[in-house]
Design a protein around this motif. Sequence first.
Motif, mmCIF file in Angstrom:
data_model
loop_
_atom_site.group_PDB
_atom_site.id
_atom_site.type_symbol
_atom_site.label_atom_id
_atom_site.label_comp_id
_atom_site.label_asym_id
_atom_site.label_seq_id
_atom_site.Cartn_x
_atom_site.Cartn_y
_atom_site.Cartn_z
ATOM 1 N N THR A 97 -15.057 -10.820 22.190
ATOM 2 C CA THR A 97 -15.494 -10.039 21.029
ATOM 3 C C THR A 97 -15.390 -8.520 21.236
ATOM 4 O OG1 THR A 97 -17.786 -10.353 21.776
ATOM 5 C CG2 THR A 97 -16.962 -11.823 20.052
ATOM 6 N N PRO A 98 -15.673 -7.955 22.429
ATOM 7 C CA PRO A 98 -15.479 -6.506 22.580
ATOM 8 C C PRO A 98 -14.025 -6.075 22.379
ATOM 9 C CG PRO A 98 -16.897 -7.346 24.325
ATOM 10 C CD PRO A 98 -16.320 -8.536 23.631
ATOM 11 N N SER B 71 -13.111 -6.291 18.758
ATOM 12 C CA SER B 71 -13.655 -5.150 18.023
ATOM 13 C C SER B 71 -12.795 -3.913 18.211
ATOM 14 C CB SER B 71 -15.088 -4.875 18.476
ATOM 15 O OG SER B 71 -15.925 -5.983 18.229
ATOM 16 N N ILE C 99 -10.725 -1.819 15.352
ATOM 17 C CA ILE C 99 -10.790 -0.376 15.096
ATOM 18 C C ILE C 99 -9.383 0.215 15.028
ATOM 19 C CG2 ILE C 99 -11.500 1.848 16.055
ATOM 20 C CD1 ILE C 99 -13.946 0.499 17.205
ATOM 21 N N VAL D 16 -16.630 2.967 10.686
ATOM 22 C CA VAL D 16 -16.138 1.855 11.507
ATOM 23 C C VAL D 16 -16.259 2.191 12.985
ATOM 24 C CG1 VAL D 16 -14.066 0.572 12.161
ATOM 25 C CG2 VAL D 16 -14.613 0.920 9.748
ATOM 26 N N VAL E 14 -19.986 2.305 14.209
ATOM 27 C CA VAL E 14 -20.599 0.973 14.272
ATOM 28 C C VAL E 14 -20.082 0.199 15.485
ATOM 29 C CG1 VAL E 14 -20.738 -1.262 13.110
ATOM 30 C CG2 VAL E 14 -21.062 0.833 11.799
ATOM 31 N N LEU E 15 -18.799 0.369 15.801
ATOM 32 C CA LEU E 15 -18.180 -0.463 16.837
ATOM 33 C C LEU E 15 -17.844 0.298 18.112
ATOM 34 C CD1 LEU E 15 -15.702 -2.508 14.601
ATOM 35 C CD2 LEU E 15 -17.963 -3.202 15.398
ATOM 36 N N GLN E 16 -18.341 1.521 18.268
ATOM 37 C CA GLN E 16 -17.922 2.327 19.414
ATOM 38 C C GLN E 16 -18.340 1.710 20.755
ATOM 39 O OE1 GLN E 16 -19.797 6.167 19.798
ATOM 40 N NE2 GLN E 16 -21.604 5.548 18.663
ATOM 41 N N ARG F 231 -18.653 -1.471 21.536
ATOM 42 C CA ARG F 231 -17.723 -2.560 21.855
ATOM 43 C C ARG F 231 -16.347 -2.010 22.221
ATOM 44 N NH1 ARG F 231 -19.297 -7.663 20.742
ATOM 45 N NH2 ARG F 231 -21.204 -7.950 19.548
ATOM 46 N N PHE F 232 -15.968 -0.890 21.608
ATOM 47 C CA PHE F 232 -14.680 -0.277 21.924
ATOM 48 C C PHE F 232 -14.651 0.167 23.379
ATOM 49 C CE2 PHE F 232 -11.704 3.261 22.142
ATOM 50 C CZ PHE F 232 -10.599 2.738 21.490
#
Length: 281
Positions: free
Chosen positions: A197-198, A201, A205, A263, A266-268, A270-271
């Motif tokens: 999942t990371p 994600s 992005i 975006v 929210v997902l940094q 996991r990025f």
Amino acid sequence: MTDVIRSRHARRQRWLWGAPLWVLALAFLAPFAWMLSTAFKRDADAFTVPMDWIPDRATWDAFGTVLFGESSIVPAFANSVFVAALRVIGEVVTATMAGYAFARIRFAGRDTVFLLYLATAIIPAQLLLVPRFVYFQTLGLYDTLWALILPGMFTVLGTFLMRQFFVSQPAEFAEAARIDGASEWQIFWRIYLPMATPVMSALGILAFVWSWNDYEAPLVLISSPETYTLPLSLSNFTDEQGSLSPSLSMAASAVSIIPVLIVFLVLQKRFVQAMTHTGIK
């Protein structure tokens, strides 16, 4: 006393490293600050020298025009959201499944097929625009959003990223699951997919940013104003001579970067995790 000296030395080192980074950060943020400043100005005040970073007479008129005026960017904004959402979903799904297949499923010619697929990344994207134009025109998809969505669902980089992640995971997980009678699909869905999942994600992005900023493909494959995406709609704020309305263009640009910021914020986390796991530098 020694601890105090070490603490001061550590703070001094942080400042020595931090000061250049702050200078670089300000240099990168300066164009965005100019964009926001210009969006709140009248056109006559946009290019005054010296520049007024904080407008004396700030106005929201430019934002009202680009959102609710005759050349509103709202329809194009909705088109871009639709295209980006489907492209992200499609690319993440296809790249994840293809990456797992190339990494964990043994079949004849697997490595050769992957290398050939990877070699297609050498072809410049601009060379594919005309063949895509002819292809989608033949299929009756020219001047539709699907001409932008379908090619973006399959990318070499996405497959490569997912394959590298699955290759880096221990094979013992799959072997233990097979001993317990799990099928290949169950191994993929229940064991490896949650761990991915990371990376998914991070890929999402990247796919969203590429789709959101894409200008060349819509320029070639889209002709009707009602199917314009946001990058194309920004050209509505120039006249026939190409003269630019600074306040309107900057207001539209400021609105266009909001989804990208949301975006990423929210997902940094996991990025960052994905970049660590895949070893990307």
